[in-house]
Design a protein around this motif. Structure first.
Motif, PDB file in Angstrom:
ATOM      1  N   THR A  37      61.430  42.604  34.280  1.00  0.00           N
ATOM      2  CA  THR A  37      61.695  41.170  34.423  1.00  0.00           C
ATOM      3  C   THR A  37      61.358  40.743  35.845  1.00  0.00           C
ATOM      4  O   THR A  37      61.683  41.461  36.793  1.00  0.00           O
ATOM      5  N   ALA A  38      60.714  39.593  35.987  1.00  0.00           N
ATOM      6  CA  ALA A  38      60.376  39.121  37.334  1.00  0.00           C
ATOM      7  C   ALA A  38      60.439  37.600  37.409  1.00  0.00           C
ATOM      8  O   ALA A  38      60.050  36.906  36.468  1.00  0.00           O
ATOM      9  N   ASN A  39      60.942  37.104  38.527  1.00  0.00           N
ATOM     10  CA  ASN A  39      60.873  35.653  38.743  1.00  0.00           C
ATOM     11  C   ASN A  39      60.000  35.340  39.955  1.00  0.00           C
ATOM     12  O   ASN A  39      59.966  34.217  40.418  1.00  0.00           O
ATOM     13  N   SER A  40      59.281  36.354  40.459  1.00  0.00           N
ATOM     14  CA  SER A  40      58.432  36.120  41.635  1.00  0.00           C
ATOM     15  C   SER A  40      57.012  35.733  41.242  1.00  0.00           C
ATOM     16  O   SER A  40      56.130  35.694  42.091  1.00  0.00           O
ATOM     17  N   CYS A  54      55.369  39.788  42.637  1.00  0.00           N
ATOM     18  CA  CYS A  54      55.788  40.772  43.637  1.00  0.00           C
ATOM     19  C   CYS A  54      56.642  41.831  42.956  1.00  0.00           C
ATOM     20  O   CYS A  54      57.595  41.492  42.252  1.00  0.00           O
ATOM     21  N   ASP A  56      59.053  45.226  43.453  1.00  0.00           N
ATOM     22  CA  ASP A  56      59.871  45.978  44.401  1.00  0.00           C
ATOM     23  C   ASP A  56      59.347  47.413  44.497  1.00  0.00           C
ATOM     24  O   ASP A  56      59.044  48.024  43.467  1.00  0.00           O
ATOM     25  N   ALA A  60      60.828  51.631  39.104  1.00  0.00           N
ATOM     26  CA  ALA A  60      60.345  52.884  38.517  1.00  0.00           C
ATOM     27  C   ALA A  60      58.902  52.726  38.036  1.00  0.00           C
ATOM     28  O   ALA A  60      58.118  53.677  38.044  1.00  0.00           O
ATOM     29  N   SER A  61      58.536  51.497  37.633  1.00  0.00           N
ATOM     30  CA  SER A  61      57.200  51.298  37.063  1.00  0.00           C
ATOM     31  C   SER A  61      56.130  51.011  38.125  1.00  0.00           C
ATOM     32  O   SER A  61      54.965  50.828  37.774  1.00  0.00           O
ATOM     33  N   ALA A  88      65.266  43.923  32.754  1.00  0.00           N
ATOM     34  CA  ALA A  88      65.759  44.057  34.129  1.00  0.00           C
ATOM     35  C   ALA A  88      66.519  45.374  34.280  1.00  0.00           C
ATOM     36  O   ALA A  88      66.996  45.701  35.354  1.00  0.00           O
ATOM     37  N   HIS A  90      66.877  49.738  33.657  1.00  0.00           N
ATOM     38  CA  HIS A  90      65.973  50.881  33.848  1.00  0.00           C
ATOM     39  C   HIS A  90      65.774  51.640  32.541  1.00  0.00           C
ATOM     40  O   HIS A  90      65.300  52.768  32.546  1.00  0.00           O
ATOM     41  N   LYS A  94      62.670  50.066  26.483  1.00  0.00           N
ATOM     42  CA  LYS A  94      62.702  48.599  26.531  1.00  0.00           C
ATOM     43  C   LYS A  94      61.888  47.964  25.405  1.00  0.00           C
ATOM     44  O   LYS A  94      62.245  46.914  24.884  1.00  0.00           O
ATOM     45  N   TYR A 295      69.263  42.547  41.062  1.00  0.00           N
ATOM     46  CA  TYR A 295      67.812  42.638  41.233  1.00  0.00           C
ATOM     47  C   TYR A 295      67.486  43.319  42.554  1.00  0.00           C
ATOM     48  O   TYR A 295      66.890  44.376  42.598  1.00  0.00           O
TER      49      TYR A 295
HETATM   50  C1  LIG Z   1      65.840  37.170  36.843  1.00  0.00           C
HETATM   51  C2  LIG Z   1      65.302  38.435  37.446  1.00  0.00           C
HETATM   52  C3  LIG Z   1      64.183  38.382  38.244  1.00  0.00           C
HETATM   53  C4  LIG Z   1      63.645  39.547  38.789  1.00  0.00           C
HETATM   54  N1  LIG Z   1      62.517  39.458  39.542  1.00  0.00           N
HETATM   55  C5  LIG Z   1      61.948  40.580  40.016  1.00  0.00           C
HETATM   56  C6  LIG Z   1      60.720  40.512  40.731  1.00  0.00           C
HETATM   57  O1  LIG Z   1      60.143  39.444  40.922  1.00  0.00           O
HETATM   58  N2  LIG Z   1      60.184  41.674  41.197  1.00  0.00           N
HETATM   59  C7  LIG Z   1      60.788  42.894  40.980  1.00  0.00           C
HETATM   60  O2  LIG Z   1      60.253  43.923  41.420  1.00  0.00           O
HETATM   61  N3  LIG Z   1      61.959  42.983  40.290  1.00  0.00           N
HETATM   62  C8  LIG Z   1      62.536  41.864  39.795  1.00  0.00           C
HETATM   63  N4  LIG Z   1      63.691  41.939  39.080  1.00  0.00           N
HETATM   64  C9  LIG Z   1      64.335  43.256  38.920  1.00  0.00           C
HETATM   65  C10 LIG Z   1      63.630  44.146  37.917  1.00  0.00           C
HETATM   66  O3  LIG Z   1      63.518  43.494  36.664  1.00  0.00           O
HETATM   67  C11 LIG Z   1      64.447  45.446  37.750  1.00  0.00           C
HETATM   68  O4  LIG Z   1      64.573  46.084  39.002  1.00  0.00           O
HETATM   69  C12 LIG Z   1      63.858  46.409  36.739  1.00  0.00           C
HETATM   70  O5  LIG Z   1      64.803  47.407  36.508  1.00  0.00           O
HETATM   71  C13 LIG Z   1      62.622  47.118  37.182  1.00  0.00           C
HETATM   72  O6  LIG Z   1      62.231  47.927  36.095  1.00  0.00           O
HETATM   73  P1  LIG Z   1      61.695  49.416  36.307  1.00  0.00           P
HETATM   74  O7  LIG Z   1      62.618  50.055  37.314  1.00  0.00           O
HETATM   75  O8  LIG Z   1      61.744  50.025  34.932  1.00  0.00           O
HETATM   76  O9  LIG Z   1      60.308  49.281  36.835  1.00  0.00           O
HETATM   77  C14 LIG Z   1      64.257  40.790  38.537  1.00  0.00           C
HETATM   78  C15 LIG Z   1      65.402  40.840  37.732  1.00  0.00           C
HETATM   79  C16 LIG Z   1      65.916  39.675  37.196  1.00  0.00           C
HETATM   80  C17 LIG Z   1      67.126  39.738  36.318  1.00  0.00           C
END
Ligand SMILES: Cc1cc2nc3c(=O)[nH]c(=O)nc-3n(C[C@H](O)[C@H](O)[C@H](O)COP(=O)(O)O)c2cc1C
Length: 316
Positions: A37-40, A54, A56, A60-61, A88, A90, A94, A295
């Motif tokens: 999930t991403a809002n960036s 963007c 992080d 993990a991915s 959002a 791990h 999913k 997040y």
């Molecule tokens: C509303 C919302 C927005 C998010 N936006 C981001 C984002 O823009 N970039 C990011 O890296 N993680 C974002 N996250 C967090 C990731 O979704 C979360 O860390 C997720 O576990 C990553 O999955 P992975 O570890 O399986 O790769 C967001 C989470 C939420 C709930």
């Protein structure tokens, strides 16, 4: 000297920017779908057609996105809040609980989204604790529906505003309440006689409720209250009364007859009725999955902890 940036405060300030919610997807070389999930997400250029997101560095991915040939952006509708929560997390499975299909480029596209874009990777830019993924759009589509929104650490729902208009036009009994949070604890009202617990609200006694009146009543002591968004609108089928709940933040000591309960302390068996039970369950669930604190989560908390420890260390 400029004061150092407090990452917690900065995270909250970033969170004031209201956005939509997306799920970014890709595939591993063995065909396994991955996503988060991403809002960036941001649109970048029409010609050539570019967008960015963007990720992080602690995701993990991340390696899959860095090594893959492309990715897809899925913009969610308001009915897909659960998918936002799921992606959002791990969890490894999913993709088992959301319907999806592969696009022409082979990227996973979630069914029934508001819009989707399939992209080849154009560039990756290293940026602090994130990597900016820039994609060149090869295929996309959209439809008309209500988007899922996100601001201040929680989801919001534009369709709810319409429900409110419907309730107001019916002119039946209305209760207006507020789910107020302070440092991960909710302000709840305890009835001395029945020991039943409810969410602070007005209109239960049949008087005409209004949001400003509720805020005024709740702020009459040293407690200050700010309302963020509409959280729930429903009809209590037992009484026929329409119930409207906002969510917001409280700061200060609780008024007499009310108390802050941490999420673990909520007295579920003493809640006034089933709708309040389901509504608070939803609040706690969304807080856990949707909260911006989660997040930026472990990373920021870890850094803050490290800073605190350092300061404590230098004092001694
Ligand atoms: C509303 C919302 C927005 C998010 N936006 C981001 C984002 O823009 N970039 C990011 O890296 N993680 C974002 N996250 C967090 C990731 O979704 C979360 O860390 C997720 O576990 C990553 O999955 P992975 O570890 O399986 O790769 C967001 C989470 C939420 C709930």
């Amino acid at each position: 000297m400029m004061s150092p940036i407090d990452p917690r405060k900065l995270r909250n300030a970033f969170g004031k920017f209201a956005t939509g919610v997306t799920i970014i997807t890709t595939v591993e070389s063995n065909g396994t779908p991955r996503g988060f999930t991403a809002n960036s997400f941001t649109s970048v250029s029409l010609d050539p057609p570019l967008l960015l997101v963007c990720i992080d560095k602690s995701a993990a991915s991340l390696p899959v996105f860095q090594e893959g040939k492309g990715f897809a952006v899925n913009i969610l509708v308001e009915a897909q809040k659960n998918a936002a929560g799921l992606f959002a997390s791990h969890r490894a499975d999913k993709f088992n609980s959301v319907p999806w299909h592969s696009g022409r480029l082979g990227m996973p596209l979630i069914d029934d989204v508001l819009a989707w874009f399939e992209c080849v990777s154009e560039n990756h830019v290293d940026a602090g604790d994130h990597v900016i993924l820039i994609g060149r759009i090869t295929d996309f589509d959209y439809r008309n529906a209500q988007p899922l929104g996100y601001a201040g650490g929680g989801y919001f729902n534009l369709g709810l505003e319409q429900s409110l208009v419907d309730v107001a036009s019916k002119g039946t009994g209305i209760i207006i309440g507020a789910v107020l949070e302070q440092d991960g604890a909710l302000l709840l009202k305890e009835d001395d006689k029945t020991s039943k617990v409810s969410v602070p609200a007005i209109g239960r006694d049949g008087t005409q409720p209004s949001l400003p009146r509720l805020v005024k009543e709740l702020s009459s002591g040293d407690l200050s209250v700010s309302i963020d968004f509409l959280f729930a609108v429903y009809e209590d089928l037992k009484t026929g009364v329409h119930v409207v709940y906002y969510r917001g933040m409280a700061s200060g000591p609780a008024l007499a007859g009310t108390r802050f309960f941490s999420f673990d302390e909520i007295p579920w068996d003493r809640l006034i009725d089933d709708p309040t039970h389901s509504m608070l369950e939803r609040y706690v669930r969304e807080f856990k999955y949707g909260n911006f604190a989660i997040y930026m989560g472990d990373d920021i908390e870890g850094k803050v902890h490290a800073l605190d420890t350092k300061t404590a260390g230098s004092d001694t």
